[in-house]
Design a protein around this motif. Structure first.
Motif, mmCIF file in Angstrom:
data_model
loop_
_atom_site.group_PDB
_atom_site.id
_atom_site.type_symbol
_atom_site.label_atom_id
_atom_site.label_comp_id
_atom_site.label_asym_id
_atom_site.label_seq_id
_atom_site.Cartn_x
_atom_site.Cartn_y
_atom_site.Cartn_z
ATOM 1 N N SER A 1 0.836 -1.202 0.000
ATOM 2 C CA SER A 1 0.000 0.000 0.000
ATOM 3 C C SER A 1 0.873 1.255 0.000
ATOM 4 C CB SER A 1 -0.981 -0.035 1.176
ATOM 5 O OG SER A 1 -0.507 0.758 2.238
ATOM 6 N N ARG A 2 2.013 1.209 0.694
ATOM 7 C CA ARG A 2 2.938 2.345 0.663
ATOM 8 C C ARG A 2 3.495 2.547 -0.739
ATOM 9 N NH1 ARG A 2 0.767 3.629 4.429
ATOM 10 N NH2 ARG A 2 1.525 3.941 6.563
ATOM 11 N N GLU A 3 3.808 1.422 -1.380
ATOM 12 C CA GLU A 3 4.349 1.499 -2.747
ATOM 13 C C GLU A 3 3.341 2.178 -3.666
ATOM 14 O OE1 GLU A 3 7.397 -2.322 -3.000
ATOM 15 O OE2 GLU A 3 5.381 -2.447 -3.862
ATOM 16 N N ASN A 4 2.068 1.749 -3.489
ATOM 17 C CA ASN A 4 1.009 2.348 -4.305
ATOM 18 C C ASN A 4 0.901 3.838 -4.050
ATOM 19 O OD1 ASN A 4 0.390 -0.044 -5.476
ATOM 20 N ND2 ASN A 4 -1.308 -0.533 -4.087
ATOM 21 N N GLU A 5 0.966 4.162 -2.780
ATOM 22 C CA GLU A 5 0.863 5.579 -2.427
ATOM 23 C C GLU A 5 1.987 6.377 -3.087
ATOM 24 O OE1 GLU A 5 0.569 6.435 1.844
ATOM 25 O OE2 GLU A 5 -0.937 4.825 1.921
ATOM 26 N N ILE A 6 3.181 5.781 -3.014
ATOM 27 C CA ILE A 6 4.344 6.465 -3.590
ATOM 28 C C ILE A 6 4.172 6.611 -5.100
ATOM 29 C CG2 ILE A 6 6.818 6.208 -4.111
ATOM 30 C CD1 ILE A 6 7.035 4.979 -1.261
ATOM 31 N N ALA B 1 1.403 6.666 -6.746
ATOM 32 C CA ALA B 1 0.369 7.670 -7.025
ATOM 33 C C ALA B 1 0.950 9.075 -6.856
ATOM 34 C CB ALA B 1 -0.799 7.460 -6.054
ATOM 35 N N SER B 2 1.698 9.254 -5.779
ATOM 36 C CA SER B 2 2.294 10.567 -5.522
ATOM 37 C C SER B 2 3.222 10.966 -6.655
ATOM 38 C CB SER B 2 3.089 10.519 -4.210
ATOM 39 O OG SER B 2 2.225 10.200 -3.155
ATOM 40 N N THR B 3 3.979 9.977 -7.134
ATOM 41 C CA THR B 3 4.924 10.246 -8.215
ATOM 42 C C THR B 3 4.188 10.794 -9.437
ATOM 43 O OG1 THR B 3 6.224 8.411 -7.410
ATOM 44 C CG2 THR B 3 6.791 9.233 -9.592
#
Lengths: 417, 67
Positions: free
Chosen positions: A329-334, A336-338
């Protein structure tokens, strides 16, 4: 000396008695009496019983009798088949007899028959009396109520070395497939007939002295047939067994009614073989729970370890899946942020670019050259633009910038407008 | 643990441990102790099944002395 006296010979007297008795007692009759002694002569096969009548244990009548060999054999057979006891001393009998008088042997009863049913009744009565007496004394159940030894392992055995029953017993005990160990000590005794009472009691008293070495007493008989067992109904023997401080186990080996000794014993087996099997069973009863405990402990240990292991593994799985989820989920967040960041950056740059372009245009418009072109000029004193009167003094040297060059001049007048 | 532990007591204690375990309220840590104890008890019981210390001659001697 009287001349008229008549002298008889002894024979004449005895003959006269004989004649009188023969005339008086013409037929046989039934008599009840106690046969104190049988007096059987093995060689001739004849018996010369000693008959008594007693009242309150006192002899009130006594008579000799004769029982000829053939009659004895016939009667004895019937006794054995009906009573399981031979003709013997000390029994009450109902006999058929004739009065006999012999000049030499004197008066005697000639026994022609003995009714076994009468004696049987008497033996039954003795048995019933023994039971009643033990119950009255409150000791009938005493041996059976002794605490059962957990393992009847140390055995005091009353038997005969050569007895078949004892051999059967030993074969089973000694050859047992489970390796159960028994300690056995033989206390030899006769096991049937009248002598058995005294001898068994003697051995029980011997065992009593060393009873701490034993868990149980065994009375083992077998292969002796059904005859001569009424001794086990004897009050003294039954009492000794009932009162014995260790459990007494009997394996007397017969098919007829239980004797009192067997009834009062802590355990009675029909045969010595069954008695041996009973002892082995008692060992099993001890060994099986021990074995089960061993299995249970091993099973439960494995099971508990397994459960703990599984629990650990499931915790581990859960932990891993949580961690993986979190990372994902953190990877996804990152990610998305990217994306957002990229778009934002581009947008921002475009805005900046536009603004720059706009500024550039403004700056261009603001360039004084354009103003100068339209006829305006800039006047400076010492390099500084002149904006008000106070900035200059008379005589200052002015430099005026116009579109296409510079004009030098001097101030000769100031005038406020 | 006494070496001359009474086999009847050993048997009884063993049964008690079994009951306790069967009722299922025992932790892994307790279990280790119980199993260790039970192993000793089982050994005592098993030894009893296959041996005694009685001696006929000793008993005969005792009888001689008693008479």
């Amino acid at each position: 000396m009287a001349a008229d006296r008549r002298i008889f010979s002894l024979l004449e007297v005895t003959k006269s008695i004989q004649k009188t008795l023969q005339e008086r007692y013409t037929s046989s009759f039934w008599v009840k009496a106690e046969m104190n002694k049988l007096n059987h002569y093995v060689h001739s096969g004849h018996c010369y019983p000693e008959l008594l009548d007693k009242q309150n244990n006192k002899v009130i009548a006594e008579m000799k009798a004769v029982l000829w060999r053939d009659d004895y054999q016939r009667i004895n057979q019937r006794f054995i088949s009906i009573l399981k006891e031979p003709l013997k001393d000390g029994i009450k009998v109902l006999l058929q007899a004739r009065i006999q008088f012999d000049p030499v042997h004197g008066l005697q009863l000639w026994i022609t028959d003995i009714d076994p049913e009468y004696t049987l009744g008497d033996l039954e009565r003795e048995k019933a009396e023994t039971i009643a007496q033990l119950k009255t004394e409150g000791i009938y159940d005493r041996n059976r109520e002794l605490p059962m030894p957990l393992l009847p392992q140390r055995l005091a055995i009353i038997s005969v070395e050569s007895s078949k029953g004892y051999a059967d017993f030993r074969k089973i005990i000694q050859g047992n497939a489970w390796g159960y160990h028994f300690f056995q000590m033989l206390f030899p005794s006769i096991l049937q007939g009248d002598q058995a009472v005294t001898l068994i009691i003697q051995q029980l008293r011997t065992i009593r002295k060393v009873r701490k070495h034993f868990d149980a007493v065994l009375i083992i008989r077998g292969g002796g047939g059904e005859v001569g067992l009424s001794c086990y109904n004897n009050y003294r023997l039954a009492r000794e067994i009932a009162m014995f401080p260790l459990p007494v186990y009997t394996g007397i080996g017969h098919a007829t009614n239980e004797t009192v000794a067997e009834m009062v014993a802590a355990f009675n087996a029909i045969t010595p073989t069954k008695l041996a099997e009973y002892l082995l069973q008692r060992f099993h009863d001890f060994a099986i729970p021990v074995r089960d405990a061993q299995e249970l402990l091993s099973d439960i240990s494995l099971k508990l370890l397994d459960t703990a292991n599984q629990e650990f593994r499931s915790h581990l799985r859960l932990f891993r899946s949580l961690v993986e989820g979190l990372v994902k989920s953190r990877e996804n967040e990152i990610a998305a942020s990217t994306t957002v960041l990229g778009q934002q950056a581009k947008h921002f740059l475009r805005l900046q670019k536009e603004e720059l372009r706009h500024l550039e245009k403004n700056i261009h418009l603001l360039d004084p050259v354009h103003t100068l072109k339209r006829g305006y000029s800039i006047t400076r004193v010492n390099g500084k633009a002149v904006q008000k009167l106070a900035d200059v003094n008379i005589g200052d040297h002015l430099v005026t910038q116009v579109f296409d060059g510079l004009i030098g001049s001097s101030i000769n007048q100031k005038k406020e407008s | 643990m006494s070496k001359n532990m009474n086999y009847a007591e050993a048997f009884e204690e063993l049964q008690a441990i079994v009951t306790e375990i069967e009722q299922g309220e025992i932790t892994v840590d307790e279990l280790a102790e119980k199993v260790k104890r039970a192993a000793v008890l089982i050994k005592v019981c098993k030894a009893k099944l296959t041996a005694t210390e009685e001696d006929v001659n000793k008993i005969l001697k005792e009888l001689d002395g008693a008479d």
